[in-house]
Write a protein that holds these residues in place. Sequence first.
Motif, PDB file in Angstrom:
ATOM      1  N   ARG A  41      28.681  57.589   2.855  1.00 41.33           N
ATOM      2  CA  ARG A  41      28.045  57.965   4.232  1.00 41.33           C
ATOM      3  C   ARG A  41      29.057  57.399   5.361  1.00 41.33           C
ATOM      4  NH1 ARG A  41      22.614  55.760   7.001  1.00 41.33           N
ATOM      5  NH2 ARG A  41      23.195  56.128   9.265  1.00 41.33           N
ATOM      6  N   MET A  42      29.461  57.906   6.458  1.00 42.21           N
ATOM      7  CA  MET A  42      30.319  57.398   7.230  1.00 42.21           C
ATOM      8  C   MET A  42      29.834  58.142   8.631  1.00 42.21           C
ATOM      9  SD  MET A  42      33.779  59.429   6.424  1.00 42.21           S
ATOM     10  CE  MET A  42      34.483  59.041   7.751  1.00 42.21           C
ATOM     11  N   SER A  43      30.656  57.315   9.889  1.00 41.79           N
ATOM     12  CA  SER A  43      30.592  57.808  10.995  1.00 41.79           C
ATOM     13  C   SER A  43      31.514  58.869  11.407  1.00 41.79           C
ATOM     14  CB  SER A  43      30.504  56.643  12.091  1.00 41.79           C
ATOM     15  OG  SER A  43      30.585  57.328  13.186  1.00 41.79           O
ATOM     16  N   ALA A  44      31.188  59.946  11.822  1.00 46.85           N
ATOM     17  CA  ALA A  44      32.218  60.802  12.160  1.00 46.85           C
ATOM     18  C   ALA A  44      32.687  60.922  13.439  1.00 46.85           C
ATOM     19  CB  ALA A  44      31.519  62.591  12.115  1.00 46.85           C
ATOM     20  N   GLY A  45      32.731  59.638  14.096  1.00 48.75           N
ATOM     21  CA  GLY A  45      33.510  59.393  15.296  1.00 48.75           C
ATOM     22  C   GLY A  45      32.451  59.380  16.775  1.00 48.75           C
ATOM     23  N   GLU A  46      33.309  59.260  17.590  1.00 40.41           N
ATOM     24  CA  GLU A  46      32.397  59.051  18.861  1.00 40.41           C
ATOM     25  C   GLU A  46      31.896  60.307  19.447  1.00 40.41           C
ATOM     26  OE1 GLU A  46      31.057  56.399  20.201  1.00 40.41           O
ATOM     27  OE2 GLU A  46      32.070  55.010  18.576  1.00 40.41           O
ATOM     28  N   PRO A  47      30.379  60.438  19.879  1.00 39.44           N
ATOM     29  CA  PRO A  47      30.073  61.949  20.247  1.00 39.44           C
ATOM     30  C   PRO A  47      30.025  61.702  21.972  1.00 39.44           C
ATOM     31  CG  PRO A  47      28.258  60.638  20.010  1.00 39.44           C
ATOM     32  CD  PRO A  47      29.408  59.588  19.643  1.00 39.44           C
ATOM     33  N   SER A  48      29.747  63.025  22.375  1.00 38.14           N
ATOM     34  CA  SER A  48      29.469  62.896  23.874  1.00 38.14           C
ATOM     35  C   SER A  48      28.381  62.246  24.102  1.00 38.14           C
ATOM     36  CB  SER A  48      29.196  64.312  24.410  1.00 38.14           C
ATOM     37  OG  SER A  48      28.210  64.990  23.607  1.00 38.14           O
ATOM     38  N   ALA A  49      28.011  61.634  25.244  1.00 39.49           N
ATOM     39  CA  ALA A  49      26.885  60.771  25.775  1.00 39.49           C
ATOM     40  C   ALA A  49      25.546  61.275  25.464  1.00 39.49           C
ATOM     41  CB  ALA A  49      26.895  60.446  27.183  1.00 39.49           C
ATOM     42  N   ASP A  50      25.336  62.677  25.317  1.00 43.86           N
ATOM     43  CA  ASP A  50      23.992  63.220  24.908  1.00 43.86           C
ATOM     44  C   ASP A  50      23.758  63.592  23.537  1.00 43.86           C
ATOM     45  OD1 ASP A  50      25.830  65.225  25.168  1.00 43.86           O
ATOM     46  OD2 ASP A  50      24.521  66.586  26.494  1.00 43.86           O
ATOM     47  N   PHE A  51      24.720  63.140  22.513  1.00 45.79           N
ATOM     48  CA  PHE A  51      24.550  63.568  21.273  1.00 45.79           C
ATOM     49  C   PHE A  51      23.478  62.729  20.764  1.00 45.79           C
ATOM     50  CE2 PHE A  51      25.493  63.555  16.509  1.00 45.79           C
ATOM     51  CZ  PHE A  51      26.091  65.193  16.526  1.00 45.79           C
ATOM     52  N   ARG A  52      22.702  63.502  19.776  1.00 44.57           N
ATOM     53  CA  ARG A  52      21.547  62.536  19.166  1.00 44.57           C
ATOM     54  C   ARG A  52      21.634  62.781  17.570  1.00 44.57           C
ATOM     55  NH1 ARG A  52      17.141  61.430  22.410  1.00 44.57           N
ATOM     56  NH2 ARG A  52      17.546  62.094  24.701  1.00 44.57           N
ATOM     57  N   ALA A  53      21.067  61.656  16.907  1.00 46.17           N
ATOM     58  CA  ALA A  53      21.076  61.849  15.371  1.00 46.17           C
ATOM     59  C   ALA A  53      20.237  60.871  15.023  1.00 46.17           C
ATOM     60  CB  ALA A  53      22.800  61.397  14.839  1.00 46.17           C
ATOM     61  N   GLY A  54      19.617  61.277  13.837  1.00 46.70           N
ATOM     62  CA  GLY A  54      18.779  60.388  13.044  1.00 46.70           C
ATOM     63  C   GLY A  54      17.999  60.653  11.766  1.00 46.70           C
ATOM     64  N   PHE A  55      17.025  60.283  11.467  1.00 47.65           N
ATOM     65  CA  PHE A  55      16.518  60.661   9.928  1.00 47.65           C
ATOM     66  C   PHE A  55      15.185  61.168  10.315  1.00 47.65           C
ATOM     67  CE2 PHE A  55      19.878  57.912   9.047  1.00 47.65           C
ATOM     68  CZ  PHE A  55      20.241  58.300   7.767  1.00 47.65           C
ATOM     69  N   VAL A  56      14.692  62.152   9.755  1.00 46.77           N
ATOM     70  CA  VAL A  56      13.423  62.750   9.532  1.00 46.77           C
ATOM     71  C   VAL A  56      12.909  63.068   8.015  1.00 46.77           C
ATOM     72  CG1 VAL A  56      12.060  64.965   9.973  1.00 46.77           C
ATOM     73  CG2 VAL A  56      13.819  63.988  11.681  1.00 46.77           C
ATOM     74  N   SER A  57      11.978  62.516   7.767  1.00 54.73           N
ATOM     75  CA  SER A  57      11.212  62.421   6.352  1.00 54.73           C
ATOM     76  C   SER A  57      10.288  63.715   6.336  1.00 54.73           C
ATOM     77  CB  SER A  57      10.471  61.238   6.150  1.00 54.73           C
ATOM     78  OG  SER A  57       9.998  61.156   4.730  1.00 54.73           O
ATOM     79  N   LEU A  58      10.460  64.550   5.535  1.00 54.21           N
ATOM     80  CA  LEU A  58       9.609  65.621   4.983  1.00 54.21           C
ATOM     81  C   LEU A  58       8.668  65.366   4.221  1.00 54.21           C
ATOM     82  CD1 LEU A  58      12.078  68.752   4.848  1.00 54.21           C
ATOM     83  CD2 LEU A  58      10.665  67.899   6.956  1.00 54.21           C
ATOM     84  N   VAL A  59       7.486  65.082   4.258  1.00 53.31           N
ATOM     85  CA  VAL A  59       6.335  64.682   3.329  1.00 53.31           C
ATOM     86  C   VAL A  59       5.184  65.997   3.525  1.00 53.31           C
ATOM     87  CG1 VAL A  59       6.916  62.319   3.862  1.00 53.31           C
ATOM     88  CG2 VAL A  59       4.881  63.342   5.148  1.00 53.31           C
TER      89      VAL A  59
END
Length: 329
Positions: free
Chosen positions: A26-44
């Motif tokens: 796992r690694m960061s892909a670099g700096e995004p634009s200011a409005d870029f979003r990322a995170g984790f979602v668990s499907l249960v």
Amino acid sequence: MTDQPMASTDPDDGTRAGAHEPEKQRMSAGEPSADFRAGFVSLVGRPNAGKSTLTNAMVGNKVAITSARPQTTRRVIRGIVNRPGGQVILVDTPGMHRPRTLLGERLNDLVRQTLSDVDLVALCLPAGEALGPGDRYLLGEITAARTPVIAVVTKTDTVDDQTLAKHLVEVSTFADFEEIVPVSAVTGDNVEHLADLLVTKMEPSPPLYPEGEASDEPEHIVVAELIREAALEGVRDELPHSIAVLVEEMNERTTKKGPIIDIYADLYVERSSQKGIIIGHRGSRLKEVGRKARLEIERMLGAKVFLSLHVRVAKEWQRDPKALRRLGF
């Protein structure tokens, strides 16, 4: 443990389909634009709620095995969804159920661990099944984790519009969900809408994985899962939970026809009486398992594969802590 007959499958003639890539971290892909979003979602959800099929549909690649058999998923699978302006890492979890073995207890523990470690929980509720005690139990676990939750009504292609409308009303009164989204992973209906919605629920963040990656699962784990998926087809009702696969060796070699990946894997069952079901008449079924698995593995690795399968008996491995550790649980 006792050894049983072995089946090997050679790659078909032809050129290599692509390059064999090493496992990635796992690694960061670099700096995004200011409005870029990322995170984790668990499907249960309960067993066979359509979590893995939905994961594959949203990722756009096969990262989780699927089967009509309940409780197919035994690991936490992370699928990476890249959307314009965001990235969502789907955490596909085993179906929560009343455990009857030590393995079942550990799978439930895996689900609980993810609930508080993600940014959002998506509770999967099949459109053709009434809400029941299992769903209420899951909702209680999610509530205890204090993680935001949305409802995803899965398998909408299996019901008519009237039935779906009634189910959506039932879901709306079941809990105060942030969102309720009906989807069909089979037809693709509303899948992209769900992916975009999940991005809006994430916090501003740089990408967590490089664009183009579909999963962070090690290759030997994915290979083992593809073998188990092939072995699950057509087996008797008592066998699915007794099957486990462990990849012992995975190496690349060079031949005149190009590179080939040699894979040696052990397929475990719990009792000697089960060996004939897995092996089949004169090894015919084991050979077919190997053939189907090899084709899926070649598609995933982009390389020709030689697959050697051994069948071994590990008595009551689902209840044996030592056997569970060896098998990675």
